[in-house]
Structures are given as structure tokens and as C-alpha cells.
Design an enzyme around this catalytic site. Structure first.
Site, mmCIF file in Angstrom:
data_model
loop_
_atom_site.group_PDB
_atom_site.id
_atom_site.type_symbol
_atom_site.label_atom_id
_atom_site.label_comp_id
_atom_site.label_asym_id
_atom_site.label_seq_id
_atom_site.Cartn_x
_atom_site.Cartn_y
_atom_site.Cartn_z
ATOM 1 N N LYS A 83 1.087 -1.056 -0.104
ATOM 2 C CA LYS A 83 0.125 0.160 -0.297
ATOM 3 C C LYS A 83 0.936 1.661 0.081
ATOM 4 O O LYS A 83 1.749 1.553 1.270
ATOM 5 C CB LYS A 83 -1.190 0.010 1.009
ATOM 6 C CG LYS A 83 -1.580 1.541 1.581
ATOM 7 C CD LYS A 83 -2.360 1.334 2.743
ATOM 8 C CE LYS A 83 -3.015 2.571 3.215
ATOM 9 N NZ LYS A 83 -3.338 2.791 4.287
ATOM 10 N N PRO A 101 0.015 10.241 -0.748
ATOM 11 C CA PRO A 101 0.496 9.525 -0.180
ATOM 12 C C PRO A 101 1.843 9.094 0.926
ATOM 13 O O PRO A 101 1.948 10.024 2.048
ATOM 14 C CB PRO A 101 1.325 10.133 -1.364
ATOM 15 C CG PRO A 101 1.411 11.410 -0.878
ATOM 16 C CD PRO A 101 0.029 11.243 -0.195
ATOM 17 N N VAL A 190 -14.555 -16.432 28.495
ATOM 18 C CA VAL A 190 -14.806 -16.506 30.184
ATOM 19 C C VAL A 190 -16.102 -16.079 30.722
ATOM 20 O O VAL A 190 -17.079 -14.957 30.158
ATOM 21 C CB VAL A 190 -13.976 -15.018 30.061
ATOM 22 C CG1 VAL A 190 -14.347 -13.925 31.754
ATOM 23 C CG2 VAL A 190 -12.278 -15.669 30.039
ATOM 24 N N LEU A 338 -10.207 -3.108 20.132
ATOM 25 C CA LEU A 338 -11.328 -2.221 20.139
ATOM 26 C C LEU A 338 -12.199 -2.410 21.502
ATOM 27 O O LEU A 338 -12.540 -1.472 21.831
ATOM 28 C CB LEU A 338 -12.031 -3.257 19.932
ATOM 29 C CG LEU A 338 -11.979 -3.661 18.182
ATOM 30 C CD1 LEU A 338 -12.507 -4.712 16.970
ATOM 31 C CD2 LEU A 338 -12.249 -1.760 16.817
HETATM 32 C C1 LIG Z 1 -15.735 -1.646 10.410
HETATM 33 C C2 LIG Z 1 -14.283 -1.795 10.561
HETATM 34 C C3 LIG Z 1 -12.986 -1.716 9.967
HETATM 35 C C4 LIG Z 1 -11.745 -2.075 9.980
HETATM 36 N N1 LIG Z 1 -10.731 -1.399 9.502
HETATM 37 C C5 LIG Z 1 -9.668 -1.832 9.737
HETATM 38 C C6 LIG Z 1 -8.798 -1.442 8.777
HETATM 39 O O1 LIG Z 1 -8.222 -1.016 7.580
HETATM 40 N N2 LIG Z 1 -7.162 -1.045 9.172
HETATM 41 C C7 LIG Z 1 -6.610 -1.385 10.614
HETATM 42 O O2 LIG Z 1 -5.665 -1.557 11.156
HETATM 43 N N3 LIG Z 1 -7.595 -1.999 11.851
HETATM 44 C C8 LIG Z 1 -9.381 -2.132 10.747
HETATM 45 N N4 LIG Z 1 -10.412 -2.207 11.907
HETATM 46 C C9 LIG Z 1 -10.063 -2.615 13.104
HETATM 47 C C10 LIG Z 1 -9.246 -3.448 13.423
HETATM 48 O O3 LIG Z 1 -10.085 -4.542 13.096
HETATM 49 C C11 LIG Z 1 -9.191 -4.109 14.738
HETATM 50 O O4 LIG Z 1 -8.407 -3.358 15.912
HETATM 51 C C12 LIG Z 1 -8.697 -5.017 15.246
HETATM 52 O O5 LIG Z 1 -8.752 -6.226 14.474
HETATM 53 C C13 LIG Z 1 -8.579 -5.354 16.625
HETATM 54 O O6 LIG Z 1 -9.288 -6.255 17.073
HETATM 55 P P1 LIG Z 1 -9.571 -6.478 18.256
HETATM 56 O O7 LIG Z 1 -8.797 -7.897 18.513
HETATM 57 O O8 LIG Z 1 -9.224 -5.660 19.570
HETATM 58 O O9 LIG Z 1 -11.085 -7.630 18.552
HETATM 59 P P2 LIG Z 1 -12.088 -8.896 17.600
HETATM 60 O O10 LIG Z 1 -11.274 -8.869 16.525
HETATM 61 O O11 LIG Z 1 -13.017 -8.662 18.379
HETATM 62 O O12 LIG Z 1 -11.820 -9.796 19.436
HETATM 63 C C14 LIG Z 1 -11.917 -9.716 20.308
HETATM 64 C C15 LIG Z 1 -11.794 -11.535 20.663
HETATM 65 O O13 LIG Z 1 -12.177 -11.785 22.015
HETATM 66 C C16 LIG Z 1 -12.467 -12.724 22.117
HETATM 67 N N5 LIG Z 1 -14.073 -12.969 22.781
HETATM 68 C C17 LIG Z 1 -14.897 -11.539 23.508
HETATM 69 N N6 LIG Z 1 -15.203 -12.355 24.453
HETATM 70 C C18 LIG Z 1 -14.750 -13.119 24.942
HETATM 71 C C19 LIG Z 1 -15.129 -14.454 26.035
HETATM 72 N N7 LIG Z 1 -15.764 -13.620 27.266
HETATM 73 N N8 LIG Z 1 -14.362 -15.252 26.734
HETATM 74 C C20 LIG Z 1 -12.537 -15.686 25.846
HETATM 75 N N9 LIG Z 1 -12.850 -14.527 24.383
HETATM 76 C C21 LIG Z 1 -13.753 -13.730 24.742
HETATM 77 C C22 LIG Z 1 -13.356 -13.284 21.334
HETATM 78 O O14 LIG Z 1 -13.505 -15.046 20.584
HETATM 79 C C23 LIG Z 1 -12.132 -12.809 19.629
HETATM 80 O O15 LIG Z 1 -11.233 -13.632 20.429
HETATM 81 C C24 LIG Z 1 -11.577 -2.276 11.213
HETATM 82 C C25 LIG Z 1 -12.649 -2.756 12.283
HETATM 83 C C26 LIG Z 1 -14.386 -2.435 11.963
HETATM 84 C C27 LIG Z 1 -14.853 -2.214 13.143
#
Ligand SMILES: Cc1cc2nc3c(=O)[nH]c(=O)nc-3n(C[C@H](O)[C@H](O)[C@H](O)COP(=O)(O)OP(=O)(O)OC[C@H]3O[C@@H](n4cnc5c(N)ncnc54)[C@H](O)[C@@H]3O)c2cc1C
Length: 510
Positions: A83, A101, A190, A338
Site C-alpha cells: 500500500k 501518499p 470467560v 477495540l
Molecule cells: C468496520 C471496521 C473496519 C476496520 N478496518 C480496519 C483497517 O482497515 N485497518 C486497521 O488497522 N484496523 C481496522 N479495523 C480495526 C480492527 O479490526 C481491530 O482493531 C483489530 O482487528 C483488533 O480487534 P480486537 O482484537 O481488539 O477485537 P476482536 O477481533 O473482536 O477480538 C476479540 C477477541 O476476544 C475474544 N472474546 C471476547 N469475549 C470473550 C469471552 N467472554 N471469553 C473469551 N474470549 C472472548 C473473541 O473470541 C476474540 O478472540 C476495523 C474495524 C472495524 C469495526
């Protein structure tokens, strides 16, 4: 790191196995020995991950380099592409396009920013756009790619790049990496969290299978749920949706068609915008919009209408809230990903904010009693990162001349943070941009978006204003010729990748 002092951390528990969880696990496992600190990651297949996050900024290269990951292995494992920046369509006005860019525009001269010279140049070259002086933009427009040169005398040293990739595959790749370095993975949900009644520290999490997992330090990587920091420790959320009003996404991948593009495309729409992100095997798409200004059916119709190829499945809806937790670290719990907050993916900054969360933690690695001063410093630094990214994103919405929908009327006229007002006013005055306190976005990034969205400085820097016109024109013309020549000699993005890190998962269509 092998601190075995009595109050040192011995057990780290990471709840969540999305990109945030596995990036945290991989980074920590690259630094600590499992004999000194046991790292356990809990994830739930039943809940799954968010599964989006395909575009990045150049800082992700530093993360992979820190882990010692081979770029070619990484690209193959994640269907990755290169990219060179982002093409913005219809943001300033309907029908207008500009390119943000990576890398620089031209070459600064006599200690003065290049764009000041370009503003003089433009006075006699009315059709000139600043991205004509960005090698990344020139290469992107002709679908070319090359690895930047380390030699500062080479024009190729002006290139910078990031990746597009499959985020789910990246988490899998990092899982292998972390497990090889001693991280223990536990599959399970959890269902409850045990907190010490005296000091409020989290002591353990209990899983649906009946197992308890105890720790000295807990990373909340549970996604939007914020299971530990939000739900258990009750840390509040700072809401920024009045500045960034989109709150919903519809996402779908489609078949790739045409040349493999080395850039992300962002097209502004009636109540938000749509992304197009090319990976090796497919194109990722998403329509981000304000649910107050557009219904789901209209958003889906608009998404599907603007795909480059046939959709691979049905669109998936994701609701989100823009802002961040008022604290990122509380007691013995740190939220990363997130769970800590979310800023929409307009400039692909989420994985970067994860990286920052991890690296700031490493630089403040605490003892098991979690000193308040360390927590406060971490919270200050992360809060500042979120605010800096926030301002850059708001600029895209505020600096619009569009008046074709209630959404754009709102964005154009909304009040913005003072920090951003100051930046815009300084630029309007004489094209000046300053980068504060380790700010993520560089001067060329701010300049690309300000000029791209028609914020025109009233005057140029007085020193440049006093220089000879003809000399500026000559110098910029030769700079441009050198860049065009360099871009012309590069291979196409697709040819480069096929010889470098092609997954071979599917036959490319061109
Ligand atoms: C629409 C959209 C577009 C995006 N585009 C981009 C992009 O282009 N570039 C970029 O850098 N980022 C992007 N992001 C952000 C990116 O997707 C996230 O920042 C990144 O994937 C990190 O997600 P995460 O690991 O925090 O959460 P998640 O992927 O939601 O993972 C959460 C984890 O917690 C676990 N979990 C939850 N509750 C429990 C429980 N009770 N017990 C056990 N396990 C549990 C789940 O199983 C999972 O493994 C985007 C986000 C969105 C919403």
C-alpha cells in the site's frame, strides 16, 4: 527481560485472540522467557473475532521487524499486498480526487518545506497538483511498486509503504509465532471475573468449562465488549461521535478485477464513505455510514452497486462507537485493541494504536504492584495518541465543500476541537504545519489532506516568496522528471509481488 524480583510479574493473562490479543502475545513472547513469565491467551471460537482490518500504515513494518518476521513469509501467509497511500474520491467536492501518499512530497530546500516551493510553482503551473511530486503517488497511479532505497541520494528513498492483508490470517500467523515462543492458548469463554475485594485487582477469570485462569496482569483484548476494563472495572467511555458521526459498517469481499492496485481507495458517499482494499486473492470492501442519516438497506445497495467485481457472500453489519475508554490501564488490567476504543478506519490506524499500546506498555513494564505513576503515564500517552489520530480524521469531514446531503451539511458546519482549529488556521495563513509531541501523521500527510480538500494558504513563506520564479520552476521540473523516470522503471505491483511474496492461493486475474 528476566526479572525474578519478589514483586515481579510471573503470570500474564490475555483475554481475546483477535489481532490485538495475538499482537500482544507475539510481542511479549519475543521479549520475555516463558521460564520468567508465563503468558496465557484465552479465546473463544464460539464468539469469534471482528474479522476486518485489512489496511495499515507504514509503522506496521516496525512491528514485524521487531518480531524478526520475514516480510516475504508474512505476505504469503496473509495474502498481503503493498500500500503506497490512499486515494480519496469525492471528499472535498463531488467529482474531485486526491491522493494521500506515504513518504514525502518533493525535497525540502534551504530548511523550508517543499510545499512552500510548490505553491510558488503552482502560480505559473495552474494544473499542477502536489502529488505529482510524490514518488509513492506516481507509482500508485500507474500500479507500480518497488522497495524503497536506503541511499538518501536515490529518488527511491522517498517511497514509503504499508500493507493490505487478511487480518484473520495475520492473527493466525502471530498465533504460530507466539505459541512457538511458549505462549499457552486456552480455548474457552470467560463467564466470570474474580476481583480482589481489598485492592480491586483482577485475580482470575473463570471459563465456561469450569477452569479458572489466574494472573498478576490481565490484558483486555476482548474487542468491543471490553469484558475486563469496561464490564468488570467499570471504566467509562469518552464518546466522540459528535465529531466522527459514522457508527455502522456493512462489509463484504468481492472478486478481484483489473490490475492489482497498490493503494486503498476511499470514496465519500451520501452519509459516509466506502473503502476498497485489494489483497492478493480478493478485494475487501466496506461502507461506513451514520445510521441516523442512512438506513441499512440503502447502505447495502450503495455498497453492492460500487463493487469492482461479484460479491463473495452477503454483507455483514458491524455497529461501533467512536471514542475511547477514559483510562486504558486501571489496576492490573490494560485494554488493547477495540476494548480500549475505536476510531473509524479512514486512515487505517487501528492496528497502529494496538502497536502503540503494546510498545508503550513495554517501555513502562511495571512491577506486580502496578505503580500509580506508571499507569498515569501510560494513560496520558495513549490518550494523546487517540486525540492526535482523532484530529486528523475529523479534518477529512470538516474540510469539505459538499452540501448535497444533511450528513455533509452537518460535518461542514460542526464545531471541531481547538487543537484542529489551530492547525487549520496556521495552514490557511501561510501554509505552515507543525508536528507536536511524537505525532503520528507527518507534515506531508497533513499537507496532502489540507490541499486535497481545498484549504488554500493565503500566502507562502516570505523567504520562498522572495526567491526567483524561474529557478523554482526549473528545480521542480527536474525533480518531477526524476520521479516520473523512477516510477516508469518500477515493475508493476503484481509482477513485483509474484516474484517476492505471492501466496498462490488463487490465480490472479491480470
Ligand atoms: C468496520 C471496521 C473496519 C476496520 N478496518 C480496519 C483497517 O482497515 N485497518 C486497521 O488497522 N484496523 C481496522 N479495523 C480495526 C480492527 O479490526 C481491530 O482493531 C483489530 O482487528 C483488533 O480487534 P480486537 O482484537 O481488539 O477485537 P476482536 O477481533 O473482536 O477480538 C476479540 C477477541 O476476544 C475474544 N472474546 C471476547 N469475549 C470473550 C469471552 N467472554 N471469553 C473469551 N474470549 C472472548 C473473541 O473470541 C476474540 O478472540 C476495523 C474495524 C472495524 C469495526
Amino acid at each position: 527481560m528476566s526479572d525474578t524480583a519478589p514483586n515481579s510479574i510471573k503470570n500474564i493473562v490475555i483475554v481475546g485472540g483477535g489481532s490485538a490479543g495475538w499482537m500482544t502475545a507475539a510481542a511479549l513472547s519475543s521479549l520475555v522467557s516463558p521460564n520468567a513469565i508465563q503468558i496465557t491467551l484465552i479465546e473463544s471460537d464460539q464468539i469469534g473475532t471482528i474479522g476486518v482490518g485489512e489496511a495499515t500504515i507504514p509503522d506496521v513494518i516496525n512491528f514485524n521487524t521487531m518480531l524478526g518476521i520475514s516480510e516475504q513469509d508474512f505476505l504469503r501467509a496473509t495474502n498481503g499486498t503493498f500500500k503506497l497511500g490512499i486515494e480519496f474520491v469525492n471528499w472535498g467536492k463531488l467529482g474531485e480526487t486526491y491522493f494521500h501518499p506515504f513518504g514525502t512530497h518533493g525535497v525540502d530546500m534551504q530548511g523550508i518545506d517543499f510545499h512552500q516551493f510548490w505553491m510558488r510553482y503552482r502560480a505559473s503551473n495552474q494544473d499542477s497538483v502536489i502529488e505529482d511530486f510524490s514518488l509513492s503517488a506516481l507509482a500508485a497511479k500507474t500500479h507500480k511498486f518497488a522497495i524503497p532505497s536506503n541511499d538518501p541520494r536515490s529518488v527511491l528513498s522517498q517511497l514509503r509503504y504499508a500493507y493490505h492483508f487478511d487480518a484473520t490470517a495475520y492473527a493466525r500467523f502471530l498465533r504460530d509465532y507466539a505459541e512457538q515462543r511458549g505462549v499457552k492458548r486456552v480455548e474457552g469463554k470467560v463467564v466470570s471475573v474474580g476481583v480482589n475485594g481489598e485492592n480491586g485487582f483482577i485475580e482470575r477469570v473463570s471459563l465456561d468449562c469450569g477452569e479458572d485462569v489466574s494472573g498478576d496482569l490481565f490484558f483486555d483484548c476482548s474487542g468491543f465488549r471490553a469484558l475486563l476494563l469496561g464490564q468488570t472495572l467499570d471504566i467509562d467511555f469518552t464518546d466522540w461521535s459528535h465529531w466522527l458521526p459514522c457508527d455502522t459498517a456493512q462489509t463484504v469481499a468481492c472478486e478481484r478485477s483489473g490490475p492489482l492496485l497498490p493503494y486503498t481507495k476511499s470514496t465519500a458517499k451520501k452519509a459516509g464513505w466506502q473503502w476498497r482494499i485489494p489483497t492478493q486473492s480478493r478485494t475487501g470492501n466496506g461502507h461506513i455510514y451514520s445510521s441516523q442519516m442512512m438506513g441499512d438497506d440503502e447502505a447495502i445497495d450503495s455498497l453492492i452497486r460500487d463493487l469492482d467485481g461479484p460479491a463473495l457472500g452477503a454483507p455483514r453489519k458491524i455497529k461501533f462507537r467512536t471514542g475511547h475508554r477514559t483510562k486504558f490501564w486501571e489496576k492490573n488490567c490494560i485494554a488493547i485493541g477495540l476494548s480500549s476504543g475505536f476510531l473509524e478506519p479512514l486512515e487505517s490506524t487501528s492496528l497502529y494504536l494496538i502497536q502503540e499500546g503494546i510498545s508503550k506498555f513495554i517501555s513502562l513494564f511495571p512491577s506486580a504492584d502496578m505503580p500509580a505513576s506508571v499507569q498515569a503515564e501510560y494513560n496520558r500517552q495513549l490518550g494523546q495518541k487517540f486525540e492526535q489520530v482523532r484530529d486528523f480524521l475529523i479534518l477529512h469531514y470538516k474540510a469539505t465543500e459538499r452540501d448535497d446531503s444533511p450528513f455533509w451539511d452537518y460535518c461542514r458546519t460542526m464545531a471541531i476541537p481547538d487543537s484542529l482549529t489551530q492547525k487549520i488556521e496556521l495552514f490557511r495563513e501561510a501554509g505552515r504545519i507543525f508536528r507536536y509531541e511524537d505525532e503520528l501523521f507527518s507534515k506531508p500527510s497533513w499537507i496532502a489532506v489540507m490541499l486535497g480538500q481545498n484549504i488554500q494558504p493565503r500566502s507562502v513563506d516570505p523567504i520562498v516568496g522572495g526567491l526567483n520564479d524561474q529557478e523554482i520552476i526549473k528545480s521542480l521540473n527536474s525533480m518531477k522528471a526524476a520521479m516520473l523516470g523512477a516510477a516508469a522503471k518500477m515493475p508493476t505491483h503484481e509482477t513485483f509481488l509474484k516474484n517476492y511474496g505471492w501466496a498462490g492461493a488463487s490465480t490472479p486475474t491480470s
